[in-house]
Design a protein around this motif. Sequence first.
Motif, PDB file in Angstrom:
ATOM      1  N   ALA A   6      -8.169   7.443  -6.245  1.00  0.00           N
ATOM      2  CA  ALA A   6      -8.181   8.873  -5.939  1.00  0.00           C
ATOM      3  C   ALA A   6      -9.154   9.106  -4.787  1.00  0.00           C
ATOM      4  CB  ALA A   6      -8.589   9.682  -7.168  1.00  0.00           C
ATOM      5  N   ASP A   7      -8.624   9.239  -3.594  1.00  0.00           N
ATOM      6  CA  ASP A   7      -9.485   9.368  -2.418  1.00  0.00           C
ATOM      7  C   ASP A   7      -8.665   9.932  -1.269  1.00  0.00           C
ATOM      8  OD1 ASP A   7     -11.658   9.232  -0.749  1.00  0.00           O
ATOM      9  OD2 ASP A   7     -11.953   7.069  -0.908  1.00  0.00           O
ATOM     10  N   ASP A   8      -9.363  10.426  -0.277  1.00  0.00           N
ATOM     11  CA  ASP A   8      -8.718  10.854   0.963  1.00  0.00           C
ATOM     12  C   ASP A   8      -8.238   9.613   1.717  1.00  0.00           C
ATOM     13  OD1 ASP A   8      -8.309  12.897   3.246  1.00  0.00           O
ATOM     14  OD2 ASP A   8      -9.552  11.334   4.156  1.00  0.00           O
ATOM     15  N   ALA A   9      -6.973   9.593   2.077  1.00  0.00           N
ATOM     16  CA  ALA A   9      -6.389   8.396   2.688  1.00  0.00           C
ATOM     17  C   ALA A   9      -7.058   8.046   4.012  1.00  0.00           C
ATOM     18  CB  ALA A   9      -4.888   8.596   2.897  1.00  0.00           C
ATOM     19  N   LEU A  27       0.849  -1.195   0.000  1.00  0.00           N
ATOM     20  CA  LEU A  27       0.000   0.000   0.000  1.00  0.00           C
ATOM     21  C   LEU A  27       0.881   1.239   0.000  1.00  0.00           C
ATOM     22  CD1 LEU A  27      -2.732   1.531   0.347  1.00  0.00           C
ATOM     23  CD2 LEU A  27      -2.419   1.254   2.825  1.00  0.00           C
ATOM     24  N   VAL A  28       0.632   2.150  -0.940  1.00  0.00           N
ATOM     25  CA  VAL A  28       1.316   3.443  -0.982  1.00  0.00           C
ATOM     26  C   VAL A  28       0.275   4.514  -0.698  1.00  0.00           C
ATOM     27  CG1 VAL A  28       2.643   5.085  -2.366  1.00  0.00           C
ATOM     28  CG2 VAL A  28       3.019   2.613  -2.644  1.00  0.00           C
ATOM     29  N   VAL A  29       0.488   5.302   0.345  1.00  0.00           N
ATOM     30  CA  VAL A  29      -0.411   6.389   0.711  1.00  0.00           C
ATOM     31  C   VAL A  29       0.239   7.698   0.296  1.00  0.00           C
ATOM     32  CG1 VAL A  29      -1.614   7.541   2.587  1.00  0.00           C
ATOM     33  CG2 VAL A  29      -1.322   5.061   2.640  1.00  0.00           C
ATOM     34  N   GLY A  30      -0.408   8.435  -0.606  1.00  0.00           N
ATOM     35  CA  GLY A  30       0.187   9.649  -1.155  1.00  0.00           C
ATOM     36  C   GLY A  30       1.050   9.306  -2.351  1.00  0.00           C
ATOM     37  N   GLY A  31       2.107  10.092  -2.565  1.00  0.00           N
ATOM     38  CA  GLY A  31       3.049   9.784  -3.631  1.00  0.00           C
ATOM     39  C   GLY A  31       2.445   9.808  -5.016  1.00  0.00           C
ATOM     40  N   GLY A  32       1.546  10.767  -5.277  1.00  0.00           N
ATOM     41  CA  GLY A  32       0.867  10.813  -6.563  1.00  0.00           C
ATOM     42  C   GLY A  32       1.755  11.064  -7.749  1.00  0.00           C
ATOM     43  N   ASP A  33       2.990  11.529  -7.519  1.00  0.00           N
ATOM     44  CA  ASP A  33       3.914  11.727  -8.633  1.00  0.00           C
ATOM     45  C   ASP A  33       4.414  10.417  -9.217  1.00  0.00           C
ATOM     46  OD1 ASP A  33       5.920  10.860  -6.764  1.00  0.00           O
ATOM     47  OD2 ASP A  33       6.093  12.925  -6.051  1.00  0.00           O
ATOM     48  N   GLY A  34       4.188   9.290  -8.540  1.00  0.00           N
ATOM     49  CA  GLY A  34       4.558   7.976  -9.056  1.00  0.00           C
ATOM     50  C   GLY A  34       5.979   7.551  -8.775  1.00  0.00           C
ATOM     51  N   LEU A  35       6.763   8.367  -8.092  1.00  0.00           N
ATOM     52  CA  LEU A  35       8.171   8.044  -7.870  1.00  0.00           C
ATOM     53  C   LEU A  35       8.346   6.961  -6.804  1.00  0.00           C
ATOM     54  CD1 LEU A  35       9.597  11.667  -8.075  1.00  0.00           C
ATOM     55  CD2 LEU A  35       9.566   9.914  -9.851  1.00  0.00           C
ATOM     56  N   ALA A  36       7.535   7.000  -5.757  1.00  0.00           N
ATOM     57  CA  ALA A  36       7.593   5.915  -4.771  1.00  0.00           C
ATOM     58  C   ALA A  36       7.121   4.604  -5.401  1.00  0.00           C
ATOM     59  CB  ALA A  36       6.733   6.268  -3.558  1.00  0.00           C
ATOM     60  N   ALA A  37       6.065   4.676  -6.213  1.00  0.00           N
ATOM     61  CA  ALA A  37       5.572   3.468  -6.893  1.00  0.00           C
ATOM     62  C   ALA A  37       6.642   2.883  -7.808  1.00  0.00           C
ATOM     63  CB  ALA A  37       4.307   3.802  -7.674  1.00  0.00           C
ATOM     64  N   ARG A  38       7.406   3.743  -8.454  1.00  0.00           N
ATOM     65  CA  ARG A  38       8.502   3.262  -9.310  1.00  0.00           C
ATOM     66  C   ARG A  38       9.457   2.375  -8.537  1.00  0.00           C
ATOM     67  NH1 ARG A  38      12.528   7.839 -10.260  1.00  0.00           N
ATOM     68  NH2 ARG A  38      13.065   7.137  -8.147  1.00  0.00           N
ATOM     69  N   GLU A  39       9.842   2.812  -7.339  1.00  0.00           N
ATOM     70  CA  GLU A  39      10.775   2.029  -6.532  1.00  0.00           C
ATOM     71  C   GLU A  39      10.126   0.736  -6.036  1.00  0.00           C
ATOM     72  OE1 GLU A  39      14.018   2.570  -6.071  1.00  0.00           O
ATOM     73  OE2 GLU A  39      13.768   4.236  -7.487  1.00  0.00           O
ATOM     74  N   VAL A  40       8.853   0.807  -5.661  1.00  0.00           N
ATOM     75  CA  VAL A  40       8.166  -0.410  -5.207  1.00  0.00           C
ATOM     76  C   VAL A  40       8.135  -1.451  -6.322  1.00  0.00           C
ATOM     77  CG1 VAL A  40       5.949  -1.354  -4.440  1.00  0.00           C
ATOM     78  CG2 VAL A  40       6.755   0.825  -3.520  1.00  0.00           C
ATOM     79  N   LEU A  73      -4.941  11.652  -2.851  1.00  0.00           N
ATOM     80  CA  LEU A  73      -6.108  12.533  -2.755  1.00  0.00           C
ATOM     81  C   LEU A  73      -6.425  13.245  -4.059  1.00  0.00           C
ATOM     82  CD1 LEU A  73      -8.253  14.065  -1.053  1.00  0.00           C
ATOM     83  CD2 LEU A  73      -6.464  15.721  -0.500  1.00  0.00           C
ATOM     84  N   ASP A  74      -5.412  13.776  -4.730  1.00  0.00           N
ATOM     85  CA  ASP A  74      -5.624  14.735  -5.813  1.00  0.00           C
ATOM     86  C   ASP A  74      -5.509  14.073  -7.185  1.00  0.00           C
ATOM     87  OD1 ASP A  74      -5.806  16.946  -7.425  1.00  0.00           O
ATOM     88  OD2 ASP A  74      -4.463  18.174  -6.223  1.00  0.00           O
ATOM     89  N   PRO A  75      -6.606  13.963  -7.929  1.00  0.00           N
ATOM     90  CA  PRO A  75      -6.528  13.394  -9.282  1.00  0.00           C
ATOM     91  C   PRO A  75      -5.624  14.194 -10.205  1.00  0.00           C
ATOM     92  CG  PRO A  75      -8.812  13.500  -8.532  1.00  0.00           C
ATOM     93  CD  PRO A  75      -7.984  14.270  -7.539  1.00  0.00           C
ATOM     94  N   ALA A  76      -5.483  15.495  -9.964  1.00  0.00           N
ATOM     95  CA  ALA A  76      -4.627  16.316 -10.822  1.00  0.00           C
ATOM     96  C   ALA A  76      -3.162  15.924 -10.680  1.00  0.00           C
ATOM     97  CB  ALA A  76      -4.817  17.799 -10.487  1.00  0.00           C
ATOM     98  N   VAL A  77      -2.729  15.562  -9.484  1.00  0.00           N
ATOM     99  CA  VAL A  77      -1.353  15.111  -9.287  1.00  0.00           C
ATOM    100  C   VAL A  77      -1.147  13.760  -9.962  1.00  0.00           C
ATOM    101  CG1 VAL A  77       0.387  14.471  -7.578  1.00  0.00           C
ATOM    102  CG2 VAL A  77      -1.109  16.416  -7.139  1.00  0.00           C
TER     103      VAL A  77
END
Length: 528
Positions: free
Chosen positions: A363-366, A307-320, A334-338
């Motif tokens: 896309a939701d409040d954590a 589970l990744v909370v936040g990190g909408g830029d995708g950089l944490a997901a890249r490492e995972v 939270l933010d669909p725009a990010v």
Amino acid sequence: MAAPVTEPPPAPPALGRRGRALLLAAVAACAACGLTYELVLLTLSAGLTGGGITQTSLIVAGYVAALGAGALLVKPLLARAATVFVAVEILLGLLGGLSAVTLYVTFSYYGTDTVVLVVATAVLGALVGAEVPLLMTLLQSDRPGTDAAATGRVLADLNAADYAGALLGGLAWPFLLLPLAGQIRGAALTGVVNLVAAAVLAAVLLRPAMSRRARRGATAALLVAAALLGGLILNAGDIEASARQRLYADPVVVAQRSDYQEIVLTQRGDDVRLYLDGDLQFSSPDEYRYHEALVHPALARDPGRVLVVGGGDGLAAREVLRHPSVREVVQVELDPAVLELGRTRLSELNGDALRDRRMHVVADDAFRWLRERAARTGPATAGFDAVIVDLPDPDTPALGRLYSTEFYGLVRAAANPGGLVVVQAGSPYSTPAAYWRTVSTITSAGMAVTPYHVHVPSFGDWGFALAQVGPAPPVPELSARAPRMRYLDDAVLRAAAVFPRDRRPQQLAPSTLDHPRIVRDLRQGWSR
């Protein structure tokens, strides 16, 4: 010698039923504008300086106090209520319409707008406060000698129109003006409504009660104010872009205001930087240091579901996704725009992680997502083998709730037995109280914590917290299956758990929903 010819005093306006209805409609319009100006000040306070309960309370309290002061100051002018009311509306439309751009430009050029914010709160509040006595006088102007009951009925009509207008203004700002026009244009358009109200009343209803000189002055002032606000509405984009660029050292390539925050992406050569509400989130030349240190200690036990909370830029997901054991990643942002930025402009930097088949992006409040998950989970519900919390610093109460005991309790419930949790916790050097408050808060949720920190050039000394359920804190280590990294290895990670003598651990009370201590910690740390 002949006596000089003087213009006779204007007679009170004969309102009649239709006139009173028109005046009450003006009351509603003016009330809508008055509340909108207060919301403009609160929005700018939150967006430019981070807001906070103290500043919000000062604006609200100051505005209410100014309402009372304005009502008292206008008492000597009630004999010429029509002329004064038109003048107040013109001033209110002009100053209120210019308030947002004035605050924004002041902050951009001087780094603070506190003085302007205080002055704007006092002046706009006083002008709005002057409206009710003037309107009450006008409503009773053609009813001399009315009894107490009749006065009460007039006041009831006035209050009803005033509160109904305030409701309209309160709804129009967040749902119409702010999302469609933005702060600068939204405030200017509100000012135009004040000017229109003044023009209609001066031309139709209050004309007999205004002297010829007053009518000429009002016409000239209305034209000047309308020209200024019209020019602002047409050029708001250029003004905002010029002021915004002064806030950032590098050229701005993306700038947008989402429903939640201002998103800015800058780029100079190969250095891409993301800012949310003015706070730096990453710089591409060294972001790998931050994200390797954040993610890989939590993957030491070769998790399958993360589970990744936040990190909408995708950089944490890249490492995972680089870790070979990972089969599924759920990301809650939270933010669909990010997220859209992560899928487009940042896709090369994050390796197109957000489009990976193993990713499930929500896309939701954590806080809400975790609470609803906890309410619907059963024995067969799969938990997460690792949880990575990559959220912005808690500089507002809204973010402070995501650094609370209650939130970390939900995170704990989402993790499987033996699962690891990692939280980005800020700087133990620049904001030590906020950092150790985070560690204490995670501990208060029933997890054992190992703090560690690394050097990220863009941020300086930056800290994290590695946690697990149980009495013993986890040992920071890397999996034998971990991919080769540019920065992190076992030796660096072992050293990261050592803190210098001037940054020894602190035992602090936890931050909770009822008492969000961490917000104050962060603000005090930055002020130092």
